[in-house]
Design a protein around this motif. Structure first.
Motif, PDB file in Angstrom:
ATOM      1  N   LEU A   5       0.831  -1.206   0.000  1.00  0.00           N
ATOM      2  CA  LEU A   5       0.000   0.000   0.000  1.00  0.00           C
ATOM      3  C   LEU A   5       0.868   1.259   0.000  1.00  0.00           C
ATOM      4  O   LEU A   5       1.832   1.358   0.759  1.00  0.00           O
ATOM      5  CB  LEU A   5      -0.925   0.000   1.210  1.00  0.00           C
ATOM      6  N   LEU A   6       0.503   2.214  -0.841  1.00  0.00           N
ATOM      7  CA  LEU A   6       1.214   3.488  -0.920  1.00  0.00           C
ATOM      8  C   LEU A   6       0.492   4.589  -0.160  1.00  0.00           C
ATOM      9  O   LEU A   6       1.020   5.697  -0.019  1.00  0.00           O
ATOM     10  CB  LEU A   6       1.391   3.906  -2.390  1.00  0.00           C
ATOM     11  N   GLU A   7      -0.722   4.325   0.309  1.00  0.00           N
ATOM     12  CA  GLU A   7      -1.460   5.273   1.135  1.00  0.00           C
ATOM     13  C   GLU A   7      -2.402   4.490   2.040  1.00  0.00           C
ATOM     14  O   GLU A   7      -2.640   3.306   1.827  1.00  0.00           O
ATOM     15  CB  GLU A   7      -2.231   6.291   0.293  1.00  0.00           C
ATOM     16  N   GLY A  13      -5.606  -1.265   5.176  1.00  0.00           N
ATOM     17  CA  GLY A  13      -4.306  -1.152   5.821  1.00  0.00           C
ATOM     18  C   GLY A  13      -3.739   0.254   5.730  1.00  0.00           C
ATOM     19  O   GLY A  13      -4.382   1.182   5.230  1.00  0.00           O
ATOM     20  N   HIS A  14      -2.501   0.377   6.197  1.00  0.00           N
ATOM     21  CA  HIS A  14      -1.806   1.667   6.237  1.00  0.00           C
ATOM     22  C   HIS A  14      -0.652   1.660   5.236  1.00  0.00           C
ATOM     23  O   HIS A  14      -0.300   0.623   4.671  1.00  0.00           O
ATOM     24  CB  HIS A  14      -1.266   1.942   7.647  1.00  0.00           C
ATOM     25  N   ASN A  28      -7.548  -3.361 -11.244  1.00  0.00           N
ATOM     26  CA  ASN A  28      -8.501  -2.393 -11.793  1.00  0.00           C
ATOM     27  C   ASN A  28      -8.666  -1.131 -10.945  1.00  0.00           C
ATOM     28  O   ASN A  28      -9.122  -0.119 -11.457  1.00  0.00           O
ATOM     29  CB  ASN A  28      -9.873  -3.047 -11.980  1.00  0.00           C
ATOM     30  N   PHE A  29      -8.324  -1.193  -9.662  1.00  0.00           N
ATOM     31  CA  PHE A  29      -8.558  -0.040  -8.803  1.00  0.00           C
ATOM     32  C   PHE A  29      -7.287   0.474  -8.135  1.00  0.00           C
ATOM     33  O   PHE A  29      -6.896   1.629  -8.328  1.00  0.00           O
ATOM     34  CB  PHE A  29      -9.617  -0.382  -7.745  1.00  0.00           C
ATOM     35  N   LYS A  34      -2.598   4.468  -8.325  1.00  0.00           N
ATOM     36  CA  LYS A  34      -1.343   4.649  -7.583  1.00  0.00           C
ATOM     37  C   LYS A  34      -1.557   4.607  -6.064  1.00  0.00           C
ATOM     38  O   LYS A  34      -0.919   5.323  -5.314  1.00  0.00           O
ATOM     39  CB  LYS A  34      -0.662   5.961  -7.976  1.00  0.00           C
ATOM     40  N   LYS A  35      -2.455   3.744  -5.651  1.00  0.00           N
ATOM     41  CA  LYS A  35      -2.685   3.524  -4.231  1.00  0.00           C
ATOM     42  C   LYS A  35      -1.895   2.323  -3.732  1.00  0.00           C
ATOM     43  O   LYS A  35      -1.759   2.136  -2.523  1.00  0.00           O
ATOM     44  CB  LYS A  35      -4.178   3.305  -3.958  1.00  0.00           C
ATOM     45  N   ALA A  36      -1.361   1.524  -4.668  1.00  0.00           N
ATOM     46  CA  ALA A  36      -0.615   0.329  -4.295  1.00  0.00           C
ATOM     47  C   ALA A  36       0.330  -0.071  -5.421  1.00  0.00           C
ATOM     48  O   ALA A  36       0.187   0.370  -6.559  1.00  0.00           O
ATOM     49  CB  ALA A  36      -1.578  -0.815  -4.001  1.00  0.00           C
ATOM     50  N   LEU A  37       1.314  -0.904  -5.060  1.00  0.00           N
ATOM     51  CA  LEU A  37       2.247  -1.501  -6.017  1.00  0.00           C
ATOM     52  C   LEU A  37       2.200  -3.015  -5.840  1.00  0.00           C
ATOM     53  O   LEU A  37       1.900  -3.509  -4.749  1.00  0.00           O
ATOM     54  CB  LEU A  37       3.679  -1.037  -5.748  1.00  0.00           C
TER      55      LEU A  37
END
Length: 169
Positions: A5-7, A13-14, A28-29, A34-37
């Motif tokens: 998770l990037l945010e 999660g955190h 897809n989300f 750019k909320k996760a890698l």
């Protein structure tokens, strides 16, 4: 699918957490926004490095905030304001005035970090000053009243204007 998770995402999660989510949710989300890698070895190592760098910066900022906290708590700020009959001020002591008083004592604080409502009474107050997310100082503020009536009595009464003499014939 495992992702990093990037945010912060509620109910998931955190920042920096490695979580398992459904493939479609990730593809897809989370990843396009750019909320996760994807939790590959390289992405996890890069994120851990970023965490270490951020932690060092945070610790340095906390250390300087602790020094400023000590300076603020050693100082007592005094304000003299005009007072009415019931001990209420004509006006108030605001966070702008408190920040300016601290600036005069060589303590630089943003006025938005002073967490108080305007002070509208005479007395001694403890005002919280947020310096860091983990550090809050307490400034001592003393408001002294200056009564308006003695000021009127102390001022000399205006002398009557000299009357113009009528010309004699």
């Amino acid at each position: 699918m495992e992702i990093v998770l990037l945010e912060d995402i509620p109910n998931l999660g955190h920042i920096g957490d490695i979580v398992r989510v459904r493939d479609g949710y990730a593809r897809n989300f989370l990843i396009p926004r750019k909320k996760a890698l994807l939790a590959s070895r390289n992405n996890v190592k890069a994120l851990e490095h970023q965490k270490r760098v951020a932690a060092k910066k945070l610790e340095k900022a906390r250390g300087s905030a602790e020094q400023i906290k000590d300076a603020i708590e050693r100082v007592e700020l005094s304000f003299t304001q005009k007072v009415g009959e019931n001990g209420k001020l004509f006006g108030s002591v605001t966070n702008i005035m408190i920040a300016e008083a601290l600036r005069e004592k060589n303590i630089e604080i943003d006025r938005h970090n002073i967490k108080t409502e305007p002070i509208r009474a005479v007395g001694s107050f403890k005002v919280p000053v947020k310096l860091h997310r983990d550090v809050t100082a307490t400034a001592r503020v003393v408001v002294v009243g200056e009564s308006e009536e003695p000021a009127r009595q102390a001022a000399p009464a205006p002398a009557p204007a000299p009357e113009a003499e009528a010309p004699s014939e």
